[in-house]
Design a protein around this motif. Structure first.
Motif, mmCIF file in Angstrom:
data_model
loop_
_atom_site.group_PDB
_atom_site.id
_atom_site.type_symbol
_atom_site.label_atom_id
_atom_site.label_comp_id
_atom_site.label_asym_id
_atom_site.label_seq_id
_atom_site.Cartn_x
_atom_site.Cartn_y
_atom_site.Cartn_z
ATOM 1 N N GLU A 101 1.096 -1.079 -0.206
ATOM 2 C CA GLU A 101 0.038 0.334 0.049
ATOM 3 C C GLU A 101 0.595 1.232 -0.549
ATOM 4 O O GLU A 101 1.540 1.351 0.371
ATOM 5 N N ILE A 102 0.399 2.039 -0.612
ATOM 6 C CA ILE A 102 0.941 3.612 -0.299
ATOM 7 C C ILE A 102 0.285 4.219 0.485
ATOM 8 O O ILE A 102 -1.144 4.640 0.166
ATOM 9 N N ALA A 103 0.267 4.091 1.892
ATOM 10 C CA ALA A 103 0.069 4.828 3.113
ATOM 11 C C ALA A 103 -0.398 5.456 3.011
ATOM 12 O O ALA A 103 -1.052 6.141 3.117
ATOM 13 N N TYR A 104 0.558 7.319 2.473
ATOM 14 C CA TYR A 104 0.610 8.762 2.488
ATOM 15 C C TYR A 104 1.707 8.464 1.274
ATOM 16 O O TYR A 104 2.355 8.192 1.038
ATOM 17 N N PHE A 105 1.431 9.910 1.085
ATOM 18 C CA PHE A 105 2.171 10.194 -0.163
ATOM 19 C C PHE A 105 1.726 11.668 -0.196
ATOM 20 O O PHE A 105 0.302 12.122 -0.491
ATOM 21 N N GLY A 106 2.550 12.423 -0.941
ATOM 22 C CA GLY A 106 1.813 14.540 -0.983
ATOM 23 C C GLY A 106 3.534 15.122 -0.857
ATOM 24 O O GLY A 106 4.418 14.942 -0.347
ATOM 25 N N LEU A 107 3.451 16.106 -1.422
ATOM 26 C CA LEU A 107 4.134 17.784 -1.306
ATOM 27 C C LEU A 107 3.803 18.506 0.019
ATOM 28 O O LEU A 107 2.368 18.797 0.211
ATOM 29 N N LEU A 108 4.907 18.793 0.583
ATOM 30 C CA LEU A 108 4.551 20.546 1.132
ATOM 31 C C LEU A 108 4.108 21.110 0.334
ATOM 32 O O LEU A 108 4.107 21.392 -0.783
ATOM 33 N N PRO A 109 2.962 22.289 0.469
ATOM 34 C CA PRO A 109 2.376 22.972 0.102
ATOM 35 C C PRO A 109 2.987 23.948 -1.374
ATOM 36 O O PRO A 109 3.296 24.028 -2.656
ATOM 37 N N ALA A 110 4.227 24.888 -0.388
ATOM 38 C CA ALA A 110 5.537 25.146 -1.427
ATOM 39 C C ALA A 110 5.970 24.281 -1.752
ATOM 40 O O ALA A 110 6.572 25.030 -3.104
ATOM 41 N N ARG A 134 12.975 -7.506 0.168
ATOM 42 C CA ARG A 134 13.571 -7.508 0.839
ATOM 43 C C ARG A 134 13.597 -7.268 2.894
ATOM 44 O O ARG A 134 14.634 -7.226 3.260
ATOM 45 N N TRP A 135 11.961 -8.189 2.399
ATOM 46 C CA TRP A 135 11.995 -8.065 3.793
ATOM 47 C C TRP A 135 11.920 -9.841 4.337
ATOM 48 O O TRP A 135 11.805 -10.343 2.892
ATOM 49 N N PRO A 136 12.042 -9.747 5.495
ATOM 50 C CA PRO A 136 11.555 -11.854 5.811
ATOM 51 C C PRO A 136 10.744 -12.721 4.982
ATOM 52 O O PRO A 136 9.946 -11.987 5.532
ATOM 53 N N GLY A 137 10.585 -12.708 4.638
ATOM 54 C CA GLY A 137 9.456 -14.071 4.025
ATOM 55 C C GLY A 137 8.427 -13.483 3.581
ATOM 56 O O GLY A 137 7.302 -13.359 3.481
ATOM 57 N N ARG A 138 8.499 -12.360 2.841
ATOM 58 C CA ARG A 138 7.581 -11.370 2.028
ATOM 59 C C ARG A 138 7.855 -11.622 0.687
ATOM 60 O O ARG A 138 8.752 -12.163 0.003
ATOM 61 N N PRO A 139 6.459 -12.291 0.794
ATOM 62 C CA PRO A 139 6.565 -12.238 -1.166
ATOM 63 C C PRO A 139 6.645 -11.159 -2.365
ATOM 64 O O PRO A 139 7.255 -11.088 -2.009
ATOM 65 N N GLU A 140 6.898 -12.491 -3.536
ATOM 66 C CA GLU A 140 6.730 -11.192 -4.093
ATOM 67 C C GLU A 140 5.986 -9.990 -4.545
ATOM 68 O O GLU A 140 4.676 -10.150 -4.264
ATOM 69 N N THR A 141 5.946 -8.724 -4.947
ATOM 70 C CA THR A 141 4.617 -7.701 -4.756
ATOM 71 C C THR A 141 3.932 -8.518 -6.201
ATOM 72 O O THR A 141 4.413 -8.545 -7.462
ATOM 73 N N ARG A 142 2.727 -8.174 -5.916
ATOM 74 C CA ARG A 142 1.639 -8.752 -6.281
ATOM 75 C C ARG A 142 0.822 -7.815 -7.203
ATOM 76 O O ARG A 142 -0.222 -7.381 -8.318
ATOM 77 N N ARG A 143 0.564 -6.486 -5.909
ATOM 78 C CA ARG A 143 -0.610 -5.443 -6.312
ATOM 79 C C ARG A 143 0.227 -4.686 -5.566
ATOM 80 O O ARG A 143 1.013 -4.444 -4.719
ATOM 81 N N VAL A 144 0.064 -3.256 -5.959
ATOM 82 C CA VAL A 144 0.321 -1.848 -5.781
ATOM 83 C C VAL A 144 -0.867 -1.244 -5.572
ATOM 84 O O VAL A 144 -1.577 -0.973 -6.709
ATOM 85 N N TRP A 145 -1.275 -0.897 -4.248
ATOM 86 C CA TRP A 145 -2.541 0.174 -4.432
ATOM 87 C C TRP A 145 -2.260 1.611 -3.056
ATOM 88 O O TRP A 145 -1.813 1.330 -2.671
ATOM 89 N N VAL A 146 -3.476 2.685 -3.704
ATOM 90 C CA VAL A 146 -3.256 3.337 -2.912
ATOM 91 C C VAL A 146 -4.600 3.711 -2.993
ATOM 92 O O VAL A 146 -6.119 3.522 -3.381
ATOM 93 N N HIS A 147 -4.975 4.510 -2.083
ATOM 94 C CA HIS A 147 -6.388 5.114 -1.585
ATOM 95 C C HIS A 147 -6.001 6.647 -1.855
ATOM 96 O O HIS A 147 -5.519 7.338 -1.258
ATOM 97 N N THR A 148 -7.196 7.788 -2.570
ATOM 98 C CA THR A 148 -7.547 9.398 -2.514
ATOM 99 C C THR A 148 -8.166 9.262 -2.108
ATOM 100 O O THR A 148 -9.931 9.094 -2.442
ATOM 101 N N CYS A 149 -9.020 10.411 -1.823
ATOM 102 C CA CYS A 149 -10.566 11.422 -1.724
ATOM 103 C C CYS A 149 -10.064 12.526 -1.833
ATOM 104 O O CYS A 149 -9.306 13.437 -2.763
ATOM 105 N N SER A 150 -11.396 12.836 -1.616
ATOM 106 C CA SER A 150 -12.132 14.330 -2.811
ATOM 107 C C SER A 150 -11.385 15.316 -1.454
ATOM 108 O O SER A 150 -11.435 16.212 -1.983
ATOM 109 N N LEU A 151 -11.236 14.884 -0.091
ATOM 110 C CA LEU A 151 -10.336 16.095 1.135
ATOM 111 C C LEU A 151 -9.110 16.275 0.332
ATOM 112 O O LEU A 151 -8.036 17.468 0.706
ATOM 113 N N ASP A 152 -8.109 15.111 -0.472
ATOM 114 C CA ASP A 152 -6.746 15.428 -0.624
ATOM 115 C C ASP A 152 -6.393 16.725 -1.843
ATOM 116 O O ASP A 152 -7.659 17.137 -2.200
ATOM 117 N N GLY A 153 -5.433 16.974 -2.095
ATOM 118 C CA GLY A 153 -5.148 18.218 -3.235
ATOM 119 C C GLY A 153 -5.796 17.344 -4.502
ATOM 120 O O GLY A 153 -6.429 16.710 -4.756
#
Length: 174
Positions: A101-110, A134-153
């Motif tokens: 999951e891309i848990a959080y992502f963003g830029l400072l306002p400036a 990269r992490w012990p017991g970590r399976p191969e990545t099969r999905r990258v996901w994210v959510h965003t909402c109308s309150l975000d930029g």
């Protein structure tokens, strides 16, 4: 009466779906992993990036919770800098079943509107696809996901879609 909030859930199912943004035309842009987990830094980035776009769910966390969250296996924070100044960040959360999951992502306002967001999202998404092993017991990545909402930029949803993320479903809350 409250304004409805629309949330979009997006995903990629293969690394080839990533459509990287162009490199920013700014001098001195770097993206560096925060290799030493720091709850203080995590809270700073969260508040600085999300302060004007209603990021509030983590603000009540005490310092110990921030620290424990960032020390979890599979958690990574990558920070974009412009000439040594923090410009934004992306937090990755490797989960079960090969999902990241891309848990959080963003830029400072400036730093918004200058071509850094697409670059940082491209970098972070490529890193999410590269988490296998990269992490012990970590399976191969099969999905990258994210959510965003109308309150975000206002450009968040479009940036995800331009990077190759597809909307899987949408919710509306009141």
């Amino acid at each position: 009466m409250s304004t409805p909030v629309t949330t979009w859930y997006l995903e990629q199912n293969a690394p080839e779906e990533l459509r990287p943004a162009a490199e920013p035309a700014l001098p001195g842009v770097t993206v560096v992993r925060a290799e030493v987990p720091s709850g203080v830094l995590g809270r700073f980035l969260y508040a600085a990036v999300g302060g004007d776009v209603s990021w509030v769910d983590r603000l009540p966390w005490p310092a110990e919770q921030w620290q424990a969250h960032l020390e979890r296996p599979g958690a990574e924070v990558w920070i974009a800098y412009e000439r040594g100044t923090p410009a934004g960040y992306i937090e990755l959360d490797a989960q079960d079943e090969g999902a990241v999951e891309i848990a959080y992502f963003g830029l400072l306002p400036a730093f918004r509107g200058r071509g850094l967001g697409g670059h940082l999202l491209s970098f972070g998404t490529a890193r999410a696809w590269d988490l296998a092993g990269r992490w012990p017991g970590r399976p191969e990545t099969r999905r990258v996901w994210v959510h965003t909402c109308s309150l975000d930029g206002p450009h968040a949803l479009g940036n995800y879609q331009r990077r190759g993320f597809r909307v899987t479903h949408t919710t509306v809350s009141h």
